[in-house]
Scaffold this motif. Structure first.
Motif, mmCIF file in Angstrom:
data_model
loop_
_atom_site.group_PDB
_atom_site.id
_atom_site.type_symbol
_atom_site.label_atom_id
_atom_site.label_comp_id
_atom_site.label_asym_id
_atom_site.label_seq_id
_atom_site.Cartn_x
_atom_site.Cartn_y
_atom_site.Cartn_z
ATOM 1 N N GLU A 1 -29.175 -8.807 64.748
ATOM 2 C CA GLU A 1 -29.909 -8.390 65.955
ATOM 3 C C GLU A 1 -30.892 -7.270 65.631
ATOM 4 O O GLU A 1 -32.019 -7.255 66.143
ATOM 5 C CB GLU A 1 -28.929 -7.961 67.046
ATOM 6 C CG GLU A 1 -28.138 -9.128 67.620
ATOM 7 C CD GLU A 1 -27.035 -8.705 68.563
ATOM 8 O OE1 GLU A 1 -26.969 -7.507 68.938
ATOM 9 O OE2 GLU A 1 -26.215 -9.566 68.927
ATOM 10 N N ASP B 1 -26.085 0.342 67.381
ATOM 11 C CA ASP B 1 -24.982 -0.633 67.344
ATOM 12 C C ASP B 1 -24.532 -0.892 65.907
ATOM 13 O O ASP B 1 -23.334 -0.977 65.622
ATOM 14 C CB ASP B 1 -25.392 -1.946 68.005
ATOM 15 C CG ASP B 1 -25.503 -1.847 69.514
ATOM 16 O OD1 ASP B 1 -25.025 -0.853 70.101
ATOM 17 O OD2 ASP B 1 -26.091 -2.779 70.116
ATOM 18 N N LYS C 1 -13.116 -10.272 61.805
ATOM 19 C CA LYS C 1 -13.816 -10.008 63.063
ATOM 20 C C LYS C 1 -14.735 -8.795 62.926
ATOM 21 O O LYS C 1 -15.866 -8.795 63.423
ATOM 22 C CB LYS C 1 -12.807 -9.805 64.204
ATOM 23 C CG LYS C 1 -13.431 -9.540 65.547
ATOM 24 C CD LYS C 1 -14.208 -10.740 66.058
ATOM 25 C CE LYS C 1 -14.702 -10.500 67.470
ATOM 26 N NZ LYS C 1 -15.417 -11.627 68.015
ATOM 27 N N ILE C 2 -14.253 -7.767 62.257
ATOM 28 C CA ILE C 2 -15.064 -6.569 62.042
ATOM 29 C C ILE C 2 -16.314 -6.935 61.239
ATOM 30 O O ILE C 2 -17.427 -6.539 61.593
ATOM 31 C CB ILE C 2 -14.243 -5.470 61.338
ATOM 32 C CG1 ILE C 2 -13.135 -4.966 62.271
ATOM 33 C CG2 ILE C 2 -15.134 -4.322 60.874
ATOM 34 C CD1 ILE C 2 -12.085 -4.118 61.597
ATOM 35 N N TYR D 1 -12.610 -0.445 73.008
ATOM 36 C CA TYR D 1 -13.249 -1.499 72.220
ATOM 37 C C TYR D 1 -13.010 -1.260 70.729
ATOM 38 O O TYR D 1 -12.776 -2.200 69.969
ATOM 39 C CB TYR D 1 -14.753 -1.559 72.521
ATOM 40 C CG TYR D 1 -15.491 -2.537 71.652
ATOM 41 C CD1 TYR D 1 -15.286 -3.907 71.783
ATOM 42 C CD2 TYR D 1 -16.397 -2.085 70.692
ATOM 43 C CE1 TYR D 1 -15.960 -4.811 70.979
ATOM 44 C CE2 TYR D 1 -17.075 -2.987 69.888
ATOM 45 C CZ TYR D 1 -16.857 -4.338 70.029
ATOM 46 O OH TYR D 1 -17.525 -5.233 69.236
ATOM 47 N N HIS E 1 -20.808 -0.084 64.347
ATOM 48 C CA HIS E 1 -19.986 -1.124 63.725
ATOM 49 C C HIS E 1 -19.757 -0.846 62.236
ATOM 50 O O HIS E 1 -18.694 -1.180 61.696
ATOM 51 C CB HIS E 1 -20.582 -2.507 63.977
ATOM 52 C CG HIS E 1 -20.332 -2.968 65.373
ATOM 53 N ND1 HIS E 1 -21.178 -2.660 66.410
ATOM 54 C CD2 HIS E 1 -19.314 -3.675 65.909
ATOM 55 C CE1 HIS E 1 -20.684 -3.175 67.530
ATOM 56 N NE2 HIS E 1 -19.558 -3.786 67.253
ATOM 57 N N SER F 1 -8.267 -6.697 65.657
ATOM 58 C CA SER F 1 -8.653 -8.093 65.429
ATOM 59 C C SER F 1 -8.822 -8.427 63.947
ATOM 60 O O SER F 1 -8.908 -9.592 63.584
ATOM 61 C CB SER F 1 -9.916 -8.433 66.221
ATOM 62 O OG SER F 1 -10.992 -7.656 65.780
ATOM 63 N N GLU G 1 -23.371 -9.697 62.981
ATOM 64 C CA GLU G 1 -24.110 -10.024 64.211
ATOM 65 C C GLU G 1 -25.052 -8.886 64.589
ATOM 66 O O GLU G 1 -26.220 -9.111 64.917
ATOM 67 C CB GLU G 1 -23.143 -10.273 65.374
ATOM 68 C CG GLU G 1 -22.396 -11.568 65.299
ATOM 69 C CD GLU G 1 -21.315 -11.680 66.370
ATOM 70 O OE1 GLU G 1 -21.303 -10.862 67.332
ATOM 71 O OE2 GLU G 1 -20.462 -12.580 66.241
ATOM 72 N N GLU G 2 -24.531 -7.672 64.558
ATOM 73 C CA GLU G 2 -25.344 -6.519 64.938
ATOM 74 C C GLU G 2 -26.486 -6.296 63.948
ATOM 75 O O GLU G 2 -27.601 -5.941 64.353
ATOM 76 C CB GLU G 2 -24.475 -5.261 65.057
ATOM 77 C CG GLU G 2 -23.420 -5.323 66.143
ATOM 78 C CD GLU G 2 -23.975 -5.508 67.545
ATOM 79 O OE1 GLU G 2 -25.156 -5.198 67.789
ATOM 80 O OE2 GLU G 2 -23.216 -5.957 68.420
ATOM 81 N N GLN H 1 -17.680 -9.888 60.983
ATOM 82 C CA GLN H 1 -18.497 -10.767 61.826
ATOM 83 C C GLN H 1 -19.342 -9.948 62.795
ATOM 84 O O GLN H 1 -20.541 -10.184 62.925
ATOM 85 C CB GLN H 1 -17.606 -11.741 62.594
ATOM 86 C CG GLN H 1 -18.360 -12.619 63.561
ATOM 87 C CD GLN H 1 -17.433 -13.415 64.480
ATOM 88 O OE1 GLN H 1 -16.217 -13.315 64.399
ATOM 89 N NE2 GLN H 1 -18.023 -14.168 65.362
ATOM 90 N N LYS H 2 -18.731 -8.983 63.467
ATOM 91 C CA LYS H 2 -19.471 -8.150 64.422
ATOM 92 C C LYS H 2 -20.549 -7.327 63.710
ATOM 93 O O LYS H 2 -21.665 -7.198 64.215
ATOM 94 C CB LYS H 2 -18.529 -7.208 65.191
ATOM 95 C CG LYS H 2 -17.770 -7.853 66.312
ATOM 96 C CD LYS H 2 -18.680 -8.482 67.354
ATOM 97 C CE LYS H 2 -19.510 -7.493 68.118
ATOM 98 N NZ LYS H 2 -20.426 -8.097 69.103
ATOM 99 N N LEU I 1 -11.261 -3.966 68.354
ATOM 100 C CA LEU I 1 -11.954 -4.477 67.173
ATOM 101 C C LEU I 1 -11.104 -4.278 65.923
ATOM 102 O O LEU I 1 -10.949 -5.200 65.109
ATOM 103 C CB LEU I 1 -13.296 -3.748 67.033
ATOM 104 C CG LEU I 1 -14.330 -4.301 66.075
ATOM 105 C CD1 LEU I 1 -14.618 -5.777 66.345
ATOM 106 C CD2 LEU I 1 -15.605 -3.497 66.187
#
Length: 90
Positions: free
Chosen positions: A44, A63, A33-34, A22, A67, A29, A40-41, A36-37, A26
């Protein structure tokens, strides 16, 4: 496990180009994308901090840390770089 150990694992995955990783997926990408993730984390984590249990908040914090380390690795920022900056802020 220490944060430095996790960073070493991330580095090993990159150096060995481990299949089905993974981390490598990542990193391949790209920056958007990095980021964005990571976002997101982080979201959360905030939600669980405000409404979740200690267990869920801890899981989301891990998480975020993972990231963050991938994000740093993608910019070639080492743990030594981070330690130096922390030392400046004592």
């Amino acid at each position: 496990m220490k944060i430095e150990d996790l960073y070493k694992i991330i580095t090993e995955r990159v150096n060995t180009k481990k299949k089905n990783s993974y981390t490598n997926e990542l990193l391949k990408s790209g920056s958007k994308k990095i980021a964005q993730k990571f976002g997101e984390e982080t979201s959360e984590l905030i939600i669980d901090f405000l409404k979740g249990s200690k267990k869920r908040t801890t899981e989301e914090a891990v998480d975020v840390i993972y990231h963050l380390l991938v994000l740093l690795k993608s910019k070639k920022i080492s743990m030594n770089d981070i330690h130096k900056e922390l030392d400046k802020r004592k």
